[in-house]
Design an enzyme around this catalytic site. Structure first.
Site, short mmCIF file in Angstrom:
data_model
loop_
_atom_site.label_atom_id
_atom_site.label_comp_id
_atom_site.label_asym_id
_atom_site.label_seq_id
_atom_site.Cartn_x
_atom_site.Cartn_y
_atom_site.Cartn_z
N LYS A 42 62.96 47.48 31.75
CA LYS A 42 64.01 46.51 31.54
C LYS A 42 63.47 45.25 30.87
CE LYS A 42 65.79 47.83 36.04
NZ LYS A 42 65.96 47.37 37.45
N GLY A 43 62.15 45.05 31.03
CA GLY A 43 61.56 43.75 30.69
C GLY A 43 61.81 43.27 29.28
N GLU A 98 58.48 45.72 23.12
CA GLU A 98 57.93 45.71 24.48
C GLU A 98 57.71 44.27 24.93
OE1 GLU A 98 57.79 46.67 27.26
OE2 GLU A 98 56.30 48.25 27.55
N ASP A 99 57.80 44.04 26.22
CA ASP A 99 57.61 42.69 26.74
C ASP A 99 56.13 42.30 26.70
OD1 ASP A 99 56.91 44.50 28.75
OD2 ASP A 99 58.34 43.72 30.22
N ASP A 102 49.54 45.46 28.42
CA ASP A 102 48.56 45.14 29.45
C ASP A 102 47.42 46.16 29.32
OD1 ASP A 102 47.61 43.85 31.77
OD2 ASP A 102 48.68 45.22 33.08
N LYS A 130 47.86 40.99 26.60
CA LYS A 130 46.70 40.62 27.43
C LYS A 130 45.54 41.49 27.00
CE LYS A 130 49.05 39.99 31.86
NZ LYS A 130 49.09 40.52 33.24
N PHE A 151 49.03 37.13 35.99
CA PHE A 151 50.29 37.84 36.15
C PHE A 151 51.43 36.89 35.82
CE2 PHE A 151 53.87 39.93 38.12
CZ PHE A 151 53.64 41.25 37.74
N VAL A 152 52.24 37.27 34.84
CA VAL A 152 53.30 36.36 34.38
C VAL A 152 54.68 36.94 34.65
CG1 VAL A 152 51.92 35.17 32.63
CG2 VAL A 152 53.10 37.30 32.03
N ASP A 158 59.20 40.64 35.34
CA ASP A 158 59.53 40.49 36.76
C ASP A 158 58.33 40.65 37.66
OD1 ASP A 158 59.24 43.35 36.30
OD2 ASP A 158 60.01 43.58 38.33
N ARG A 164 63.30 37.60 36.32
CA ARG A 164 63.52 38.02 34.91
C ARG A 164 64.28 36.97 34.10
NH1 ARG A 164 62.04 43.42 34.30
NH2 ARG A 164 62.46 44.79 36.06
P1 IMP Z 1 50.58 48.81 30.55
O1 IMP Z 1 50.90 50.26 30.50
O2 IMP Z 1 49.52 48.49 31.56
O3 IMP Z 1 50.29 48.20 29.20
O4 IMP Z 1 51.85 48.15 31.21
C1 IMP Z 1 52.80 47.45 30.56
C2 IMP Z 1 53.89 47.16 31.57
O5 IMP Z 1 53.37 46.62 32.78
C3 IMP Z 1 54.80 46.10 31.02
O6 IMP Z 1 55.85 46.66 30.28
C4 IMP Z 1 55.26 45.38 32.26
O7 IMP Z 1 56.40 46.04 32.78
C5 IMP Z 1 54.14 45.53 33.24
N1 IMP Z 1 53.29 44.33 33.27
C6 IMP Z 1 52.02 44.20 32.84
N2 IMP Z 1 51.55 42.96 33.00
C7 IMP Z 1 52.56 42.26 33.57
C8 IMP Z 1 52.70 40.89 33.97
O8 IMP Z 1 51.80 40.03 33.86
N3 IMP Z 1 53.90 40.55 34.51
C9 IMP Z 1 54.92 41.43 34.67
N4 IMP Z 1 54.85 42.72 34.28
C10 IMP Z 1 53.67 43.13 33.74
MG MG Z 2 57.88 46.98 30.91
#
Ligand code: IMP
Ligand code: MG
Length: 177
Positions: A42-43, A98-99, A102, A130, A151-152, A158, A164
């Site tokens: 949803k982000g 994408e939001d 990570d 990040k 963590f943001v 969220d 959100r």
């Molecule tokens: P990845 O697969 O680890 O790159 O995860 C990405 C997803 O993790 C994002 O779409 C977010 O939903 C969640 N996420 C990663 N870091 C954060 C953060 O700092 N705050 C909130 N959600 C996060």
């Molecule tokens: Mg996400």
């Protein structure tokens, strides 16, 4: 909002200015052809709506739901599509919205899934990146802001479905994170 756990990292005006800039850049990079914006729920939906309105061209908008299974806030590598697209991507220029990137696990998986649908091109636009936390390589064409390993929340992001609708990106200082 006065929440003692929140510290503003990127204020609303800075987000809005950067998103407008990104919209213009993307419009320039895709002057013609069918451009599909794929919003990862949803982000990313707050970012999607501002970004799409900053574009100077027609776009298709579609949504995809993904769930990642992991312990705490780290993705484990298991990704599942919970809501699929409505529109075919064949022959289209596709931009995944994408939001935050990570570990890169979610996008790495998603790119493989979407590539099988024969788009003409496939790129990623992420509001936040990040880079320190990357486990899987992903080539993110458009990045709004690179941020440190905090963590943001806010502007779509969220913690346990909360925060959100904050208009700024804030660091969540929480002992139980
Ligand atoms: P990845 O697969 O680890 O790159 O995860 C990405 C997803 O993790 C994002 O779409 C977010 O939903 C969640 N996420 C990663 N870091 C954060 C953060 O700092 N705050 C909130 N959600 C996060
Ligand atoms: Mg996400």
């Amino acid at each position: 909002m006065t929440d003692p756990n929140l510290r503003v990292l990127i204020p609303s005006e800075k987000i809005q200015a950067r998103v407008r800039e990104m919209g213009e850049q993307i419009s320039n990079d895709y002057p013609a052809g069918n451009l599909h914006l794929i919003c990862i729920l949803k982000g990313a939906c707050f970012f999607l709506t501002d970004l799409a309105r900053a574009m100077k061209r027609d776009v298709f908008v579609d949504f995809m739901g993904i769930s990642t299974y992991g312990k705490g806030k780290t993705s484990s590598g298991e990704v599942k599509v919970t809501k699929d697209l409505d529109i075919s991507l064949e022959g289209a220029d596709v931009l995944v919205i994408e939001d935050i990137v990570d570990s890169g696990v979610t996008l790495n998986y998603l790119l493989h899934v979407l590539q099988q649908r024969k788009p003409r091109s496939l790129q990623i636009a992420a509001l936040l990146d990040k880079p320190e936390r990357r486990l899987r390589a992903v080539d993110v064409r458009y990045v709004g802001f690179q941020i440190p390993d905090d963590f943001v929340v806010g502007y779509g992001l969220d913690h346990a479905e909360k925060y959100r609708n904050l208009d700024a990106i804030c660091v969540l200082d929480h002992t139980d994170l």
